[in-house]
Motif scaffolding. Structure first.
Motif, PDB file in Angstrom:
ATOM      1  N   ILE A  68       0.836  -1.206   0.000  1.00  6.62           N
ATOM      2  CA  ILE A  68       0.000   0.000   0.000  1.00  6.62           C
ATOM      3  C   ILE A  68       0.869   1.253   0.000  1.00  6.62           C
ATOM      4  O   ILE A  68       0.625   2.189  -0.769  1.00  6.62           O
ATOM      5  CB  ILE A  68      -0.960  -0.012   1.212  1.00  6.62           C
ATOM      6  N   GLU A  69       1.902   1.273   0.822  1.00  6.69           N
ATOM      7  CA  GLU A  69       2.790   2.438   0.880  1.00  6.69           C
ATOM      8  C   GLU A  69       3.542   2.638  -0.428  1.00  6.69           C
ATOM      9  O   GLU A  69       3.755   3.774  -0.862  1.00  6.69           O
ATOM     10  CB  GLU A  69       3.754   2.292   2.050  1.00  6.69           C
ATOM     11  N   GLU A  70       3.940   1.549  -1.074  1.00  4.90           N
ATOM     12  CA  GLU A  70       4.634   1.656  -2.361  1.00  4.90           C
ATOM     13  C   GLU A  70       3.701   2.244  -3.415  1.00  4.90           C
ATOM     14  O   GLU A  70       4.091   3.130  -4.174  1.00  4.90           O
ATOM     15  CB  GLU A  70       5.150   0.289  -2.800  1.00  4.90           C
ATOM     16  N   LEU A  71       2.470   1.766  -3.459  1.00  4.14           N
ATOM     17  CA  LEU A  71       1.501   2.326  -4.408  1.00  4.14           C
ATOM     18  C   LEU A  71       1.278   3.809  -4.141  1.00  4.14           C
ATOM     19  O   LEU A  71       1.217   4.618  -5.067  1.00  4.14           O
ATOM     20  CB  LEU A  71       0.164   1.588  -4.309  1.00  4.14           C
ATOM     21  N   ALA A  72       1.143   4.159  -2.877  1.00  9.04           N
ATOM     22  CA  ALA A  72       0.909   5.564  -2.520  1.00  9.04           C
ATOM     23  C   ALA A  72       2.096   6.434  -2.913  1.00  9.04           C
ATOM     24  O   ALA A  72       1.915   7.546  -3.417  1.00  9.04           O
ATOM     25  CB  ALA A  72       0.628   5.687  -1.028  1.00  9.04           C
ATOM     26  N   SER A  73       3.300   5.932  -2.700  1.00  8.68           N
ATOM     27  CA  SER A  73       4.479   6.726  -3.053  1.00  8.68           C
ATOM     28  C   SER A  73       4.596   6.925  -4.558  1.00  8.68           C
ATOM     29  O   SER A  73       5.094   7.944  -5.019  1.00  8.68           O
ATOM     30  CB  SER A  73       5.752   6.085  -2.502  1.00  8.68           C
ATOM     31  N   ARG A 130       1.973   7.147  -6.335  1.00  5.17           N
ATOM     32  CA  ARG A 130       0.748   7.891  -6.603  1.00  5.17           C
ATOM     33  C   ARG A 130      -0.162   7.155  -7.583  1.00  5.17           C
ATOM     34  O   ARG A 130      -1.076   7.734  -8.153  1.00  5.17           O
ATOM     35  CB  ARG A 130       1.042   9.320  -7.057  1.00  5.17           C
ATOM     36  N   HIS A 131       0.072   5.847  -7.750  1.00  2.00           N
ATOM     37  CA  HIS A 131      -0.799   5.015  -8.564  1.00  2.00           C
ATOM     38  C   HIS A 131      -1.919   4.519  -7.668  1.00  2.00           C
ATOM     39  O   HIS A 131      -1.683   4.099  -6.546  1.00  2.00           O
ATOM     40  CB  HIS A 131      -0.039   3.799  -9.119  1.00  2.00           C
ATOM     41  N   LEU A 162      -3.916   6.039  -5.993  1.00  3.81           N
ATOM     42  CA  LEU A 162      -4.007   6.800  -4.753  1.00  3.81           C
ATOM     43  C   LEU A 162      -5.458   7.117  -4.391  1.00  3.81           C
ATOM     44  O   LEU A 162      -5.864   6.946  -3.244  1.00  3.81           O
ATOM     45  CB  LEU A 162      -3.180   8.079  -4.866  1.00  3.81           C
ATOM     46  N   ALA A 163      -6.231   7.545  -5.351  1.00  5.98           N
ATOM     47  CA  ALA A 163      -7.639   7.857  -5.080  1.00  5.98           C
ATOM     48  C   ALA A 163      -8.399   6.619  -4.620  1.00  5.98           C
ATOM     49  O   ALA A 163      -9.198   6.677  -3.684  1.00  5.98           O
ATOM     50  CB  ALA A 163      -8.302   8.458  -6.319  1.00  5.98           C
ATOM     51  N   GLU A 164      -8.132   5.478  -5.265  1.00  4.32           N
ATOM     52  CA  GLU A 164      -8.814   4.233  -4.911  1.00  4.32           C
ATOM     53  C   GLU A 164      -8.403   3.766  -3.512  1.00  4.32           C
ATOM     54  O   GLU A 164      -9.239   3.295  -2.742  1.00  4.32           O
ATOM     55  CB  GLU A 164      -8.517   3.132  -5.933  1.00  4.32           C
ATOM     56  N   LEU A 165      -7.120   3.886  -3.195  1.00  4.61           N
ATOM     57  CA  LEU A 165      -6.650   3.497  -1.863  1.00  4.61           C
ATOM     58  C   LEU A 165      -7.314   4.349  -0.788  1.00  4.61           C
ATOM     59  O   LEU A 165      -7.730   3.840   0.253  1.00  4.61           O
ATOM     60  CB  LEU A 165      -5.128   3.651  -1.765  1.00  4.61           C
ATOM     61  N   THR A 166      -7.418   5.628  -1.039  1.00  2.00           N
ATOM     62  CA  THR A 166      -8.046   6.540  -0.085  1.00  2.00           C
ATOM     63  C   THR A 166      -9.541   6.248   0.033  1.00  2.00           C
ATOM     64  O   THR A 166     -10.077   6.162   1.139  1.00  2.00           O
ATOM     65  CB  THR A 166      -7.817   7.997  -0.508  1.00  2.00           C
ATOM     66  N   ARG A 167     -10.196   6.076  -1.113  1.00  2.00           N
ATOM     67  CA  ARG A 167     -11.638   5.830  -1.130  1.00  2.00           C
ATOM     68  C   ARG A 167     -12.010   4.541  -0.397  1.00  2.00           C
ATOM     69  O   ARG A 167     -13.019   4.489   0.305  1.00  2.00           O
ATOM     70  CB  ARG A 167     -12.147   5.781  -2.568  1.00  2.00           C
ATOM     71  N   THR A 168     -11.210   3.496  -0.554  1.00  3.06           N
ATOM     72  CA  THR A 168     -11.516   2.207   0.067  1.00  3.06           C
ATOM     73  C   THR A 168     -11.047   2.124   1.515  1.00  3.06           C
ATOM     74  O   THR A 168     -11.303   1.129   2.181  1.00  3.06           O
ATOM     75  CB  THR A 168     -10.885   1.047  -0.726  1.00  3.06           C
ATOM     76  N   GLY A 169     -10.359   3.164   1.996  1.00  3.21           N
ATOM     77  CA  GLY A 169      -9.923   3.187   3.385  1.00  3.21           C
ATOM     78  C   GLY A 169      -8.660   2.383   3.647  1.00  3.21           C
ATOM     79  O   GLY A 169      -8.295   2.165   4.796  1.00  3.21           O
ATOM     80  N   LYS A 170      -7.992   1.935   2.594  1.00  2.00           N
ATOM     81  CA  LYS A 170      -6.776   1.147   2.780  1.00  2.00           C
ATOM     82  C   LYS A 170      -5.581   2.032   3.120  1.00  2.00           C
ATOM     83  O   LYS A 170      -4.641   1.589   3.748  1.00  2.00           O
ATOM     84  CB  LYS A 170      -6.483   0.338   1.516  1.00  2.00           C
ATOM     85  N   ILE A 205       0.162   9.966   1.625  1.00  2.00           N
ATOM     86  CA  ILE A 205       1.482  10.545   1.391  1.00  2.00           C
ATOM     87  C   ILE A 205       1.310  11.693   0.403  1.00  2.00           C
ATOM     88  O   ILE A 205       0.730  11.526  -0.659  1.00  2.00           O
ATOM     89  CB  ILE A 205       2.440   9.499   0.813  1.00  2.00           C
ATOM     90  N   HIS A 206       1.800  12.858   0.767  1.00  2.00           N
ATOM     91  CA  HIS A 206       1.724  14.012  -0.118  1.00  2.00           C
ATOM     92  C   HIS A 206       3.118  14.354  -0.580  1.00  2.00           C
ATOM     93  O   HIS A 206       3.984  14.646   0.223  1.00  2.00           O
ATOM     94  CB  HIS A 206       1.108  15.208   0.608  1.00  2.00           C
ATOM     95  N   LYS A 207       3.338  14.302  -1.888  1.00  4.47           N
ATOM     96  CA  LYS A 207       4.620  14.700  -2.452  1.00  4.47           C
ATOM     97  C   LYS A 207       4.432  16.008  -3.175  1.00  4.47           C
ATOM     98  O   LYS A 207       3.472  16.194  -3.887  1.00  4.47           O
ATOM     99  CB  LYS A 207       5.132  13.642  -3.427  1.00  4.47           C
ATOM    100  N   ASN A 208       5.357  16.899  -3.008  1.00  6.97           N
ATOM    101  CA  ASN A 208       5.292  18.187  -3.701  1.00  6.97           C
ATOM    102  C   ASN A 208       6.175  18.163  -4.898  1.00  6.97           C
ATOM    103  O   ASN A 208       7.149  17.595  -4.996  1.00  6.97           O
ATOM    104  CB  ASN A 208       5.697  19.311  -2.760  1.00  6.97           C
TER     105      ASN A 208
END
Length: 63
Positions: free
Chosen positions: A37-42, A44-45, A47-55, A60-63
């Motif tokens: 999960i953290e690798e996907l978030a980093s 940013r693939h 990301l919306a689905e991970l957030t929506r499903t509560g996983k 992670i916010h990258k600028n």
């Protein structure tokens, strides 16, 4: 016995997404699941689905 280390950075995003959403999760422990999960978030693939499903607990916010 051969021990295989789980390295999520070696997997493509699609494979990681499959691991995260697989209901059986056979062979994947809770720590490995969190790493995926953290690798996907980093990346940013999905990301919306991970957030929506509560996983994703702490987005992670990258600028």
């Amino acid at each position: 016995m051969q021990v295989t280390e789980f390295n999520p950075s070696e997997l493509c995003s699609r494979k990681l997404w499959q691991l995260v959403n697989d209901e059986d999760r056979e062979g994947v422990d809770r720590y490995q699941l969190q790493q995926a999960i953290e690798e996907l978030a980093s990346r940013r693939h999905y990301l919306a689905e991970l957030t929506r499903t509560g996983k994703l607990q702490n987005p992670i916010h990258k600028n």
